[in-house]
Scaffold this motif. Sequence first.
Motif, PDB file in Angstrom:
ATOM      1  N   GLN A 223       0.291  -1.446   0.351  1.00  0.00           N
ATOM      2  CA  GLN A 223       0.353  -0.189   0.013  1.00  0.00           C
ATOM      3  C   GLN A 223       0.786   1.190  -0.245  1.00  0.00           C
ATOM      4  O   GLN A 223       0.573   2.499  -0.800  1.00  0.00           O
ATOM      5  N   THR A 224       2.154   1.092   0.703  1.00  0.00           N
ATOM      6  CA  THR A 224       2.535   2.096   0.982  1.00  0.00           C
ATOM      7  C   THR A 224       3.798   2.727  -0.312  1.00  0.00           C
ATOM      8  O   THR A 224       4.262   4.197  -1.096  1.00  0.00           O
ATOM      9  N   LYS A 225       3.582   1.880  -0.922  1.00  0.00           N
ATOM     10  CA  LYS A 225       4.180   1.516  -2.385  1.00  0.00           C
ATOM     11  C   LYS A 225       3.804   2.003  -3.818  1.00  0.00           C
ATOM     12  O   LYS A 225       3.797   2.673  -4.150  1.00  0.00           O
ATOM     13  N   GLN A 226       2.112   1.974  -3.328  1.00  0.00           N
ATOM     14  CA  GLN A 226       1.083   2.061  -4.604  1.00  0.00           C
ATOM     15  C   GLN A 226       0.942   3.770  -4.532  1.00  0.00           C
ATOM     16  O   GLN A 226       0.569   4.862  -5.333  1.00  0.00           O
ATOM     17  N   MET A 227       1.267   4.696  -2.548  1.00  0.00           N
ATOM     18  CA  MET A 227       1.085   5.703  -2.330  1.00  0.00           C
ATOM     19  C   MET A 227       2.054   6.677  -2.347  1.00  0.00           C
ATOM     20  O   MET A 227       1.570   8.273  -3.529  1.00  0.00           O
ATOM     21  N   HIS A 228       3.888   5.814  -2.438  1.00  0.00           N
ATOM     22  CA  HIS A 228       4.431   6.315  -3.976  1.00  0.00           C
ATOM     23  C   HIS A 228       4.130   7.058  -4.833  1.00  0.00           C
ATOM     24  O   HIS A 228       4.459   7.780  -4.937  1.00  0.00           O
ATOM     25  N   GLU A 229       3.286   6.063  -5.358  1.00  0.00           N
ATOM     26  CA  GLU A 229       3.568   5.969  -6.748  1.00  0.00           C
ATOM     27  C   GLU A 229       2.298   6.837  -7.060  1.00  0.00           C
ATOM     28  O   GLU A 229       3.038   8.149  -8.268  1.00  0.00           O
ATOM     29  N   GLU A 230       1.693   7.156  -6.524  1.00  0.00           N
ATOM     30  CA  GLU A 230       0.485   7.657  -6.421  1.00  0.00           C
ATOM     31  C   GLU A 230       1.145   9.646  -6.371  1.00  0.00           C
ATOM     32  O   GLU A 230       0.765  10.210  -7.443  1.00  0.00           O
ATOM     33  N   ILE A 231       1.318   9.590  -5.556  1.00  0.00           N
ATOM     34  CA  ILE A 231       2.449  11.144  -4.758  1.00  0.00           C
ATOM     35  C   ILE A 231       3.486  11.064  -6.160  1.00  0.00           C
ATOM     36  O   ILE A 231       3.498  12.223  -6.817  1.00  0.00           O
ATOM     37  N   ARG A 232       3.791  10.652  -6.639  1.00  0.00           N
ATOM     38  CA  ARG A 232       5.096  10.302  -8.122  1.00  0.00           C
ATOM     39  C   ARG A 232       4.365  10.506  -9.541  1.00  0.00           C
ATOM     40  O   ARG A 232       4.587  12.056  -9.623  1.00  0.00           O
ATOM     41  N   THR A 233       3.030  10.684  -9.494  1.00  0.00           N
ATOM     42  CA  THR A 233       2.288  10.543 -10.930  1.00  0.00           C
ATOM     43  C   THR A 233       2.135  12.151 -10.613  1.00  0.00           C
ATOM     44  O   THR A 233       1.993  12.544 -11.118  1.00  0.00           O
ATOM     45  N   GLN A 234       1.271  12.303  -9.927  1.00  0.00           N
ATOM     46  CA  GLN A 234       0.814  13.627  -9.120  1.00  0.00           C
ATOM     47  C   GLN A 234       1.385  14.267  -9.859  1.00  0.00           C
ATOM     48  O   GLN A 234       1.850  16.146 -10.353  1.00  0.00           O
ATOM     49  N   LEU A 235       3.000  14.338  -9.061  1.00  0.00           N
ATOM     50  CA  LEU A 235       4.223  15.109  -8.753  1.00  0.00           C
ATOM     51  C   LEU A 235       4.729  15.738 -10.209  1.00  0.00           C
ATOM     52  O   LEU A 235       5.260  16.692 -10.835  1.00  0.00           O
ATOM     53  N   ARG A 236       4.697  14.545 -10.967  1.00  0.00           N
ATOM     54  CA  ARG A 236       5.322  14.288 -11.915  1.00  0.00           C
ATOM     55  C   ARG A 236       4.301  15.751 -13.048  1.00  0.00           C
ATOM     56  O   ARG A 236       4.156  16.448 -13.738  1.00  0.00           O
ATOM     57  N   ALA A 237       2.609  15.358 -12.590  1.00  0.00           N
ATOM     58  CA  ALA A 237       2.056  16.143 -13.737  1.00  0.00           C
ATOM     59  C   ALA A 237       1.576  17.704 -13.331  1.00  0.00           C
ATOM     60  O   ALA A 237       1.626  17.998 -14.530  1.00  0.00           O
ATOM     61  N   LEU A 238       1.718  18.231 -12.409  1.00  0.00           N
ATOM     62  CA  LEU A 238       2.620  19.454 -11.413  1.00  0.00           C
ATOM     63  C   LEU A 238       3.546  19.992 -12.419  1.00  0.00           C
ATOM     64  O   LEU A 238       3.597  21.587 -12.816  1.00  0.00           O
ATOM     65  N   ILE A 239       4.276  18.556 -12.263  1.00  0.00           N
ATOM     66  CA  ILE A 239       5.854  19.905 -13.031  1.00  0.00           C
ATOM     67  C   ILE A 239       5.848  19.688 -14.225  1.00  0.00           C
ATOM     68  O   ILE A 239       6.064  21.028 -14.882  1.00  0.00           O
ATOM     69  N   GLU A 240       5.247  18.986 -15.278  1.00  0.00           N
ATOM     70  CA  GLU A 240       4.890  19.698 -16.546  1.00  0.00           C
ATOM     71  C   GLU A 240       3.654  19.955 -16.845  1.00  0.00           C
ATOM     72  O   GLU A 240       4.228  21.194 -17.753  1.00  0.00           O
ATOM     73  N   GLN A 241       2.981  20.408 -15.760  1.00  0.00           N
ATOM     74  CA  GLN A 241       1.839  21.234 -15.822  1.00  0.00           C
ATOM     75  C   GLN A 241       2.714  22.784 -16.117  1.00  0.00           C
ATOM     76  O   GLN A 241       2.560  23.992 -16.911  1.00  0.00           O
ATOM     77  N   GLN A 242       3.490  23.185 -15.014  1.00  0.00           N
ATOM     78  CA  GLN A 242       4.436  24.559 -14.467  1.00  0.00           C
ATOM     79  C   GLN A 242       5.078  24.588 -16.177  1.00  0.00           C
ATOM     80  O   GLN A 242       5.587  25.674 -16.207  1.00  0.00           O
ATOM     81  N   ILE A 243       6.192  23.776 -16.302  1.00  0.00           N
ATOM     82  CA  ILE A 243       6.860  23.920 -17.824  1.00  0.00           C
ATOM     83  C   ILE A 243       6.118  24.550 -18.708  1.00  0.00           C
ATOM     84  O   ILE A 243       6.641  25.398 -19.294  1.00  0.00           O
ATOM     85  N   LYS A 244       4.970  24.025 -18.897  1.00  0.00           N
ATOM     86  CA  LYS A 244       4.364  24.414 -19.843  1.00  0.00           C
ATOM     87  C   LYS A 244       3.788  25.640 -20.051  1.00  0.00           C
ATOM     88  O   LYS A 244       4.070  26.727 -20.655  1.00  0.00           O
ATOM     89  N   LYS A 245       3.451  26.134 -18.454  1.00  0.00           N
ATOM     90  CA  LYS A 245       2.823  27.800 -17.778  1.00  0.00           C
ATOM     91  C   LYS A 245       4.140  28.681 -18.573  1.00  0.00           C
ATOM     92  O   LYS A 245       4.119  29.790 -19.010  1.00  0.00           O
ATOM     93  N   ASN A 246       5.254  28.351 -18.181  1.00  0.00           N
ATOM     94  CA  ASN A 246       6.645  29.077 -19.194  1.00  0.00           C
ATOM     95  C   ASN A 246       7.176  29.213 -19.598  1.00  0.00           C
ATOM     96  O   ASN A 246       7.852  29.691 -20.679  1.00  0.00           O
TER      97      ASN A 246
END
Length: 354
Positions: free
Chosen positions: A331-354
């Motif tokens: 469950q912890t691994k799955q949670m970490h994977e979800e967090i990494r996915t969310q962070l990756r999505a946020l970073i990609e959005q930030q890059i597109k804005k810049n």
Amino acid sequence: MKPVDVEGNVHDERVYNILMVEDNPNHYKILQRFIKKSEKPLKVDHVVSAHEFFNVFLAKNYDLILLDYNLAQYTGLNILKKLNELQVMTPIVMVTQQKDPEIAINAMKMGALDYVIKTKENFQHLPEKILAYVNDYENELANNDVFKLKRRNLLRNNDVRKLVQYLISNKQLELKPESSTKYTFSPGHIELETEEETLEKVLQILTLNKMMVKKPVGVKVTCPRCDSDNVVSAPVCPKCGGKVFVKNTIGGDEPLRCLSGCGETFSKVKVAYKCNSCFKEFSQEESRYKHIYVYQVNPQMLEEFKNVLVSNDEMQLWEEKNKQYAENLEQTKQMHEEIRTQLRALIEQQIKKN
């Protein structure tokens, strides 16, 4: 080894039950004569064939088997092979006139304790040797690590463990018939979620491995057609089989009178039976019988069972904790994977804005 009962009381006298498989009745009589002369506490049952042997052996607890080599249709080695397949833990001694060393070697390889040639001298010493065979084997059975490991593994089986644990925890070291007429081990009777057929198999395994002792306490009537014990009885006229009779009031010495047809008087009724499974009606002469047993936890192994069950419980608890830890880790691994996915999505959005 002196016998110990369920309450731990030691008894001085013990009768050793021996089963002799011998197709020559004279050899059985010779052994009986030497047993009587020796005054050893031995009770010998005698069978003459392999078929009779298996019927008798499975119906009673024997301390030792004396097995002849030459039998009709079977040899002693055939019986030894079958007993090995059943994992029977009863000491076996081959007693035969065959002086073939190859037979002796094969018998010993297949688990026979000894190979005794039929001579007057050997028969004379056999009663004393039987006691030694049994006592040595029982000490080996109780203390040998191989046998202990086998019992430990059996107790890890869920069905076996539940039954033994139930008996010990409830201080009910015996399983008894529900009544004198019906003998079942239903789940409601011993409060186990186990099918009756499974429970019977567990009891047979425990008995064959000397973990429980089976004692015959009576017999029950079974149907001669389907072998069911779901049988009802009714009194009938001994002369015509009629089921209607009244108290005799017309004189004579006989207290009962038949009203079903013959009109005869009589003093004792006969018993007739009807099977509720196949609906066959049959007389007492046609009846078949099965033994009624009480199964008792082997008191000599009671402490060992308690220790093994505690050990198994601890092992099961450790396994459950380990399983829970593995699930939490996943469950912890799955949670970490979800967090990494969310962070990756946020970073990609930030890059597109810049």
